[in-house]
Design an enzyme around this catalytic site. Structure first.
Site, PDB file in Angstrom:
ATOM      1  CB  ILE A   1      -0.987   0.026   1.199  1.00  0.00           C
ATOM      2  CG1 ILE A   1      -0.258  -0.087   2.535  1.00  0.00           C
ATOM      3  CG2 ILE A   1      -2.003  -1.081   1.085  1.00  0.00           C
ATOM      4  CD1 ILE A   1      -1.196  -0.038   3.733  1.00  0.00           C
ATOM      5  CG  ASP A   2      -0.079   4.272  -2.752  1.00  0.00           C
ATOM      6  OD1 ASP A   2       0.542   3.390  -3.372  1.00  0.00           O
ATOM      7  OD2 ASP A   2      -1.069   4.865  -3.201  1.00  0.00           O
ATOM      8  NE  ARG A   3       5.854   8.940   1.270  1.00  0.00           N
ATOM      9  CZ  ARG A   3       6.602   9.860   0.659  1.00  0.00           C
ATOM     10  NH1 ARG A   3       7.916   9.819   0.803  1.00  0.00           N
ATOM     11  NH2 ARG A   3       6.065  10.793  -0.076  1.00  0.00           N
TER      12      ARG A   3
ATOM     13  CB  THR B   1      -2.427   4.337   1.637  1.00  0.00           C
ATOM     14  OG1 THR B   1      -2.647   5.100   0.455  1.00  0.00           O
ATOM     15  CG2 THR B   1      -3.689   3.550   1.965  1.00  0.00           C
TER      16      THR B   1
ATOM     17  NE  ARG C   1      -2.746   8.356  -4.535  1.00  0.00           N
ATOM     18  CZ  ARG C   1      -1.435   8.557  -4.506  1.00  0.00           C
ATOM     19  NH1 ARG C   1      -0.613   7.535  -4.238  1.00  0.00           N
ATOM     20  NH2 ARG C   1      -0.929   9.749  -4.744  1.00  0.00           N
TER      21      ARG C   1
END
Length: 307
Positions: free
Chosen positions: A138-140, A142, A239
């Site tokens: 998962i994104d930094r 998020t 996103r």
């Protein structure tokens, strides 16, 4: 290291050289590209250009990138919010701002470094030396649930579940604007952006099928609180998809407005739910976690109409 050879297209006419390099080479930021130009590591037609050089289109550009610094994943005592753990898997509620695995620009201080400290040698090696145990990312910026495997058999089983969609992931987000419907599905392929290589985009050119199901949870003036369920798992999928339908995530300065939201470090996105078949027992495991404090603060401001 051998130089990288690029050719400026006609549509690149008028583009600054540092911007062109940053868009063409995902590993470079614009500032890093500018430093290479100043250091004489970039040539156009065999000559070193100025830092402010703008392209005319059609130029042959060569770039000599420095050798990357070696990165080694090492154990670090970083606190973990462990939601579930046994001999096969560990599920962590990751805070926003924590990078998942070491990479250029983030050699340490990542979730992998924390897992190595907590789990010792009991992480799968399928993901490689820099991504031990990591099944999905998962994104930094998020927050929320992420699962890691403690052995190769568990890793392979969970990876197979990602492919056949039996490993289900649910997110909550705040998006900009008011969604007309109460629920919907975005079925649109996602691939690398054709000009900005650091971004993803809905595209038929090299894109892979991507499906996001969403439903409305709460409406506010100018914003909507939604729940999203991933059918596929493409990079930045929620996103990109929400921006594609005209409702980018609140605080997403990459796919939405460039203005950050005060008190929110990145996009308002949280992985609230995770369901998988346990690789050891064959039983279904369903986990949830509360929204992050930052997310709750955004909702509180929206309810007071002070965002």
């Amino acid at each position: 290291m051998e130089p990288i050879h690029l050719t400026a297209a006609s549509e690149d006419a008028g583009t600054r050289l540092d911007s062109f390099l940053a868009a063409s080479l995902p590993e470079l930021t614009r500032s890093a590209a500018a430093r290479l130009i100043e250091a004489g590591q970039v040539l156009i037609g065999g000559r070193a250009p100025s830092k402010s050089c703008r392209l005319a289109g059609g130029e042959a550009v060569s770039v000599l990138l420095p050798d990357p610094e070696p990165i080694e994943a090492r154990p670090q005592d970083i606190p973990l919010d462990i939601v579930y753990e046994d001999a096969d898997v560990i599920v962590v509620n990751k805070p926003a701002g924590l990078v998942v695995h070491p990479a250029p620009g983030h050699p340490d201080g990542t979730l992998v470094n924390a897992l190595l400290y907590h789990c010792g040698n009991s992480l799968s090696g399928v993901g490689g030396a820099l991504r031990p145990g990591i099944v999905h990312r998962i994104d930094r910026d998020t927050s929320g649930l992420i699962i890691a495997a403690k052995n190769d058999a568990a890793h392979q089983a969970l990876s197979a579940q990602l492919q056949d969609h039996s490993l289900a992931r649910t997110y909550e987000a705040v998006v900009v604007g008011n969604l007309r419907e109460d629920a919907g599905t975005v079925d649109a392929p996602i691939g690398r952006h054709h000009t900005d290589r650091k971004k993803m985009a809905v595209t038929d050119r090299g894109g892979k099928r991507a499906v996001t199901h969403w439903e409305t949870l709460e409406r506010f003036p100018g914003y909507t609180h939604v729940r999203c369920r991933l059918e596929t798992g493409r990079t930045h999928q929620i996103r990109v998809h929400m921006a594609y339908i005209g409702h980018p995530l609140c605080g997403d300065t990459v796919y939405g407005t460039k203005k950050p939201v005060p008190g929110l470090a990145g996009q308002c996105l949280h992985a609230v739910g995770l369901r998988f078949i346990h690789p050891g027992t064959g039983e279904a495991v369903e986990l949830t976690c509360p929204l992050s404090g930052e997310f709750e603060a955004v909702l509180a401001k929206l309810r007071r109409q002070t965002l």
